[in-house]
Scaffold this motif. Structure first.
Motif, PDB file in Angstrom:
ATOM      1  N   THR A   1      -2.169   5.542   6.345  1.00 40.37           N
ATOM      2  CA  THR A   1      -1.221   6.024   5.345  1.00 40.37           C
ATOM      3  C   THR A   1      -1.564   5.474   3.972  1.00 40.37           C
ATOM      4  O   THR A   1      -1.527   6.197   2.981  1.00 40.37           O
ATOM      5  N   GLY A   2      -1.898   4.188   3.931  1.00 34.49           N
ATOM      6  CA  GLY A   2      -2.082   3.557   2.633  1.00 34.49           C
ATOM      7  C   GLY A   2      -3.402   3.895   1.985  1.00 34.49           C
ATOM      8  O   GLY A   2      -3.456   4.105   0.781  1.00 34.49           O
ATOM      9  N   ALA A   3      -4.466   3.922   2.744  1.00 36.60           N
ATOM     10  CA  ALA A   3      -5.777   4.084   2.117  1.00 36.60           C
ATOM     11  C   ALA A   3      -6.318   5.503   2.263  1.00 36.60           C
ATOM     12  O   ALA A   3      -6.644   6.156   1.283  1.00 36.60           O
TER      13      ALA A   3
ATOM     14  N   SER B   1       0.835  -1.208   0.000  1.00 37.35           N
ATOM     15  CA  SER B   1       0.000   0.000   0.000  1.00 37.35           C
ATOM     16  C   SER B   1       0.869   1.257   0.000  1.00 37.35           C
ATOM     17  O   SER B   1       0.465   2.291  -0.514  1.00 37.35           O
TER      18      SER B   1
ATOM     19  N   ILE C   1      -1.264   0.720   7.082  1.00 38.23           N
ATOM     20  CA  ILE C   1      -2.094   0.248   5.959  1.00 38.23           C
ATOM     21  C   ILE C   1      -3.310   1.148   5.779  1.00 38.23           C
ATOM     22  O   ILE C   1      -3.589   1.641   4.684  1.00 38.23           O
TER      23      ILE C   1
ATOM     24  N   TYR D   1       2.332   5.002  -3.368  1.00 38.05           N
ATOM     25  CA  TYR D   1       2.775   6.395  -3.307  1.00 38.05           C
ATOM     26  C   TYR D   1       3.798   6.706  -4.389  1.00 38.05           C
ATOM     27  O   TYR D   1       3.767   7.786  -4.976  1.00 38.05           O
TER      28      TYR D   1
END
Lengths: 450, 256
Positions: free
Chosen positions: B76-78, A142, B73, A146
């Motif tokens: 930051t990720g979604a 994930s 996850i 970026y």
């Protein structure tokens, strides 16, 4: 084999006890594995795709063209590094590095093999393991988004931006399907550590066929087939590989997010893509294909799952999966973007949820007696059967025929020619053909002045 | 149990933990300040990502590996990615203007922010002062993930379900507000388009071009139908319809 090899499966307690040089060695090994896999992976892909398209592929540089990628990499390093005027310089610089770091970091929790002895140290063939190792893998993938998204945005140009936006939507969508398919693995293995999951796949049930005892593989690819299929599809989407390579769809977006990149920065994006492909293959192997454990015919040999041999089985499985990646690319056309999103949200996700529900239901009735099991499975199955039988038919009513439609037209409609109208051949056609001058082609007529 | 648990065990701070903390704590702070100070919205979001990543590592360091990973996850990720998604669509050149639209807004914001931080700090201090600590060994006795799962699905199950209901309500609400669904009968397929075209009262052929059969090629001149009538179907509705006079249509004397 020495008795020390009796405890083959590393547990979480085996990690964090290595001397510093061993840790460094493992990290360097994992990193080198990633780089080498890229070098060979590009060559492998080009050769295999070449074979599928009935052409030789790279075969000039080195034996079998093996050094082609190295030569390409060297060439790339000496190319001009273009920085677009409209680019956001800092972000533009950092984007490829983010991609590479995330792709390589994921390799740190992949188990390459069981406990081995390195210079007298008894250590697992894995950089490290944590109780939430699989979540670390998810986090890496994930964060890897970026790199692509920022690369697309920082280029300051339209096609890269569109590619970046596509990729962010794509990777978030497919991460959901991916995470849900791992849930089934967690539920079955009872742990999130990668070494624990490999250990849990070791003991399958014994089958007796024609007097021979064959251990059925405890691979989750077989036990949890729907999860495996969905996970692999999501993996292809997550690594931006064909047929899901929409962020870099060359027929629509030039090269997507990396349109403006050149030289080493472009090479880094390339590297991250291939490392991600290999990493994802390794993760799939670990989660669903038994990790470094040998499959059945090999396990007849006692020493198959000890020492350094398992690394061979592991690499074999990874190469097989990479081949599937390449195979997909060589076979399938690219999906349209809305079809791709529909597949992710409307097909993979609901199937996954239902499958998890069924699995958890089956697991919760595991300890019941036979009567209870029959009732617990029979009632939902019966309801499902009745629902399928009595579900109102969705078949549309038969369309009226053309004649019926014509008859039902309101009074005063525009007149229609008769349906069975026979158009007679035009009398002029024969005359035109007859009057046409015969073609008189003579050599050298092109040179005549017009 | 693992390195991370060992690190934070027994209340003592090991060297590794201290080094990690002193490297990441300033980074987290810089990220926070950068988020407020950055002019560009995307840069702001990236600084926030830095802070969130540092926080994730801190959680792992504090023997909460699960919550650390989930922080990375999910947040930051979604969530930050969705933020970025929107910010990128806004356009990369839209930097914040520094003109205060409300007088004294900045000072008021700083004062209120400090006040809120003090309020939260004292509230937390007051609340946590009286709670007894159980210790990491006891909390993580059956594993960090299992411990969280047990609490989440026993003691805090109501709060947990309430939060998910809130989130689902928000998601459904957003969809209802933003999604425009055309009813099935509003969709016109090819057959019904054709039927409407050939319905009585509608002329199915193409409209006559302006100036056809007329004395001028001006778009304002209506076409003349074969029977001699003028038709207003040939001229755009916004143009005044007029017939040219004989003087206008006569030769201008330029053809001599």
């Amino acid at each position: 084999m020495s008795p020390i090899y009796l405890a083959q499966d590393p547990t979480l307690a085996d990690f964090g006890r290595d001397p510093w040089w061993l840790v460094l060695g493992k990290i360097v090994f994992a990193f080198a594995f990633g780089l080498l896999a890229t070098l060979l992976g590009v060559w492998f892909e080009r050769r295999v795709v070449g074979y599928m398209q009935v052409r030789p592929g790279p075969n000039q540089v080195g034996p079998f063209g093996l050094l082609q990628t190295l030569a390409d990499g060297l060439k790339m390093a000496f190319k001009e590094d273009i920085l677009p005027k409209a680019a956001d310089k800092v972000v533009y610089f950092f984007a490829p590095t983010i991609s590479v770091i995330c792709a390589v970091t994921a390799l740190s929790v992949v188990p390459f093999g069981p406990m081995v002895s390195i210079f007298g140290h008894h250590t697992p063939l894995q950089v490290t393991d944590v109780p939430v190792a699989v979540l670390l893998l998810l986090a890496c993938s994930s964060m890897g988004v970026y790199g692509i998204v920022l690369g697309g945005w920082a280029s300051g140009s339209t096609y890269p931006l569109l590619g970046g936006l596509r990729s962010s939507a794509q990777m978030i969508s497919y991460e959901v399907a991916m995470g849900l398919s791992i849930v089934a693995v967690f539920m079955t293995a009872g742990t999130m550590s990668t070494s624990g999951i490999v250990a849990a796949q070791g003991d399958g049930t014994q089958l007796t066929v024609f007097g021979q005892t064959i251990p059925a593989p405890g691979w989750y690819a077989i036990l949890l087939l729907p999860s495996f299929i969905i996970f692999f599809i999501a993996t292809v989407g997550e690594t931006n590989r064909a047929p899901f390579d929409l962020p870099e769809a060359e027929s629509e977006l030039v090269a997507g997010f990396m349109t403006e990149y050149s030289s080493l920065k472009f090479a880094l994006f390339m590297l991250s893509e291939y490392v991600a492909m290999v990493t994802m293959s390794a993760v799939t192997t670990t989660l669903f294909l038994g990790g470094w454990r040998a499959p059945w015919p090999i396990t007849i040999w006692e020493g198959a799952n000890s020492g350094w041999w398992p690394m061979l089985w592991f690499f074999g499985k990874v190469i097989a999966l990479v081949f599937v990646f390449v195979w997909l690319r060589g076979t399938l056309p690219r999906l349209r973007y809305d079809q791709f999103m529909r597949l992710g949200w409307k097909v993979l996700l609901p199937i996954n949820l239902v499958w998890i529900l069924v699995l958890s239901g089956l697991r919760s009735i595991e300890d019941w007696d036979t009567r209870g099991k029959v009732i617990a499975v029979g009632i939902p199955a019966g309801i499902l059967l009745l629902a399928t039988i009595f579900w109102p038919s969705r078949r549309p009513k038969p369309k009226p025929t053309t004649q019926e439609q014509v008859d039902n037209r309101p009074h005063g409609s525009f007149p229609l020619p008769p349906m069975d109208l026979q158009v007679p051949p035009s009398p002029r056609i024969t005359r035109v053909v007859a009057e046409r001058e015969p073609a008189n082609i003579v050599a050298g007529s092109d040179s005549r002045e017009v | 149990m693992t390195t991370s648990t060992v690190l934070a065990a027994a209340g003592s701070v090991s060297t590794g933990e201290a080094v990690t903390f002193w490297i990441l704590a300033p980074l987290a702070l810089i990220g926070g300040i950068g988020m407020v100070a950055a002019r560009n919205a995307v840069h702001s979001a990236l600084w926030l990502v830095l802070t969130m990543l540092c926080l994730g590592v801190f959680y792992v360091l504090q023997a909460g590996p699960f919550i650390g990973m989930v922080q990375i996850i999910v947040y930051t990720g979604a969530i930050m990615m969705l933020f970025l998604f929107v910010l990128m669509l806004v356009g990369r050149d839209s930097t914040d203007s520094l003109i205060e639209t409300l007088r004294g807004q900045r000072v008021a914001a700083i004062v209120l922010g400090l006040g809120f931080a003090g309020l939260v700090g004292t509230g937390l201090y007051q609340a946590l002062d009286r709670t007894s600590t159980a210790g990491l060994e006891q909390v993580n006795a059956e594993g960090n993930v299992q411990g969280i799962a047990r609490l989440l699905f026993t003691k805090y199950v109501f709060a947990f379900e309430l939060t998910s209901a809130l989130l689902i309500t928000a998601a459904v609400g957003a969809m209802v507000l933003a999604h425009v669904e055309r009813r099935k009968q509003d969709k016109i397929d090819q057959v019904s388009t054709m039927k409407a075209r050939f319905a009585p009262g509608n002329y199915p052929g193409p409209k006559p071009g302006p100036g056809v059969f007329a004395t001028s090629s001006s778009v304002a001149t209506p076409a003349r139908l074969p029977d001699g009538r003028l038709t207003d179907r040939s001229t755009p509705a916004i143009l005044p319809q007029r017939e040219l006079t004989a003087e206008e249509t006569s030769l201008k004397g330029t053809d001599k």
